[in-house]
Design an enzyme around this catalytic site. Structure first.
Site, PDB file in Angstrom:
ATOM      1  N   LYS A  51      23.548 -56.157  10.288  1.00  0.00           N
ATOM      2  CA  LYS A  51      23.103 -54.995  12.204  1.00  0.00           C
ATOM      3  C   LYS A  51      22.320 -56.499  12.455  1.00  0.00           C
ATOM      4  CE  LYS A  51      22.643 -51.502   9.885  1.00  0.00           C
ATOM      5  NZ  LYS A  51      22.686 -49.695   8.858  1.00  0.00           N
ATOM      6  N   GLN A  95      16.317 -47.040   8.650  1.00  0.00           N
ATOM      7  CA  GLN A  95      17.802 -47.313   6.652  1.00  0.00           C
ATOM      8  C   GLN A  95      17.278 -46.577   6.054  1.00  0.00           C
ATOM      9  OE1 GLN A  95      19.773 -49.958   7.393  1.00  0.00           O
ATOM     10  NE2 GLN A  95      20.455 -49.104   5.594  1.00  0.00           N
ATOM     11  N   ASP A 118      22.355 -44.054  15.306  1.00  0.00           N
ATOM     12  CA  ASP A 118      22.996 -43.812  13.857  1.00  0.00           C
ATOM     13  C   ASP A 118      23.668 -42.354  13.843  1.00  0.00           C
ATOM     14  OD1 ASP A 118      23.221 -45.971  12.141  1.00  0.00           O
ATOM     15  OD2 ASP A 118      21.293 -45.161  11.102  1.00  0.00           O
TER      16      ASP A 118
END
Ligand code: NAD
Length: 301
Positions: A51, A95, A118
């Site tokens: 990412k 994460q 996200d």
């Protein structure tokens, strides 16, 4: 025809690079994404590294904030609150998975939906269901974009989604079944949405018969060769989300990555199909970049 996610993702990255360059050349700061990682799960480390690299490639500033597994839930929560109110940060992600002593839901729920690039918080998902502004989680968003770029419409079609996870199956079904609300990010003029959606899962009876009625099948189950040729009608569109490691002694790594679709036998029947790797995967990461730029644009309005 192959739905070439790698190629489309490269095109989108080039578009994003231009957009970010235009901002910085006009004297504005670059968009900024923060990725918070807890512990040293090797898969998470790889995802985070990918990412960060993808951001850097298009000129998005990316910061990795790492914590030891011993961090308390309270400290992580404070970090989330700090990032929510840091005006130099456009979007951030925590994460997953988190260590067992930290309640993922508590942490996700604390993220401001305007920075939730996200699209995983309860607020983001609830807002998206109601057609309000919200970021869509990266994989469903990437699939929607891939379909749009190949001008595959979904209006009135029967779409079968296999898998009901919060990150893929549920938001994918939601995006496809709803009216194409114009407030959703990047909703193009093509008719995405307005589909008749059937969601299948591990307890579904006679999956094959249901799949045979589908115009579009999206498989996100994590089970190699789950979708076989006898489950697919001629001309169906097949989207393979699965990423599975299978042993392969001819590969230097000792394994190779395969999807959930028996590609060799399904491809001749399908009108369009995604390969694994090189289909949905590259679209997922590029969606995160699009969400970050969008967060920046909304933030600086
Ligand atoms: P998950 O692993 O949380 O759950 C799997 C889902 O599939 C469940 O809802 C289960 O009911 C269903 N399922 C499992 N076996 C089934 C069967 N035999 N028949 C019908 N349904 C079945 O789901 P996930 O996190 O969405 O991941 C699914 C797969 O997609 C995994 O392989 C994952 O690695 C992959 N994935 C890929 C990307 C990408 O960017 N390409 C992103 C996310 C997930």
């Amino acid at each position: 025809m192959i739905l070439d996610g790698k190629k489309i993702a490269a095109e989108i990255r080039a578009e994003l690079r231009e957009q970010v360059q235009a901002l910085t050349q006009a004297g504005q700061r670059a968009p900024k994404l923060v990725v918070v990682i807890v512990g040293n799960n090797p898969a998470s480390e790889t995802y985070v590294a990918n990412k960060i690299k993808a951001c850097q490639e298009v000129g998005i500033e990316a910061q990795r904030i790492a914590y030891a597994t011993t961090i308390t839930e309270q400290t992580l929560l404070s970090e989330v609150h700090r990032l929510n109110s840091d005006s130099s940060v456009d979007g951030f992600i925590v994460q997953l998975p988190l260590p067992d002593h930290i309640n993922e839901s508590t942490i996700l729920s604390a993220i401001d939906y305007r920075k939730d690039v996200d699209g995983l918080t309860p607020e983001s998902m609830g807002r998206a269901i109601q057609g309000l502004d919200a970021f869509i989680s990266a994989t469903p968003k990437g699939i929607r974009e891939l379909l749009a770029r190949y001008q595959i419409t979904t209006e009135g079609k029967h779409v079968v989604v296999i898998g009901r996870s919060n990150i893929v199956g549920k938001p994918m079904a939601m995006l496809l079944m709803q009216r194409p609300y114009l407030s959703l990010p990047n909703m193009s003029a093509s008719s995405l949405g307005d589909a008749t959606v059937t969601v299948c899962h591990s307890k579904t009876r006679d999956l094959a018969a249901i799949c045979r009625t589908a115009d579009i099948i999206i498989v996100a189950a994590g089970s190699p060769k789950l979708l076989t040729a006898n489950m697919v009608k001629d001309g169906a569109v097949v989207i393979d989300v699965g990423i599975n490691r299978v042993d392969d002694l001819t590969s230097p790594r000792g394994y190779r990555l395969v999807g959930d679709v028996d590609f060799d036998n399904v491809a001749p029947k399908a009108s369009f199909i995604t390969p694994v790797p090189g289909g949905v995967g590259p679209m997922t990461i590029v969606s995160l970049l699009q969400n970050t730029l969008q967060a920046y644009n909304e933030h600086s309005r």
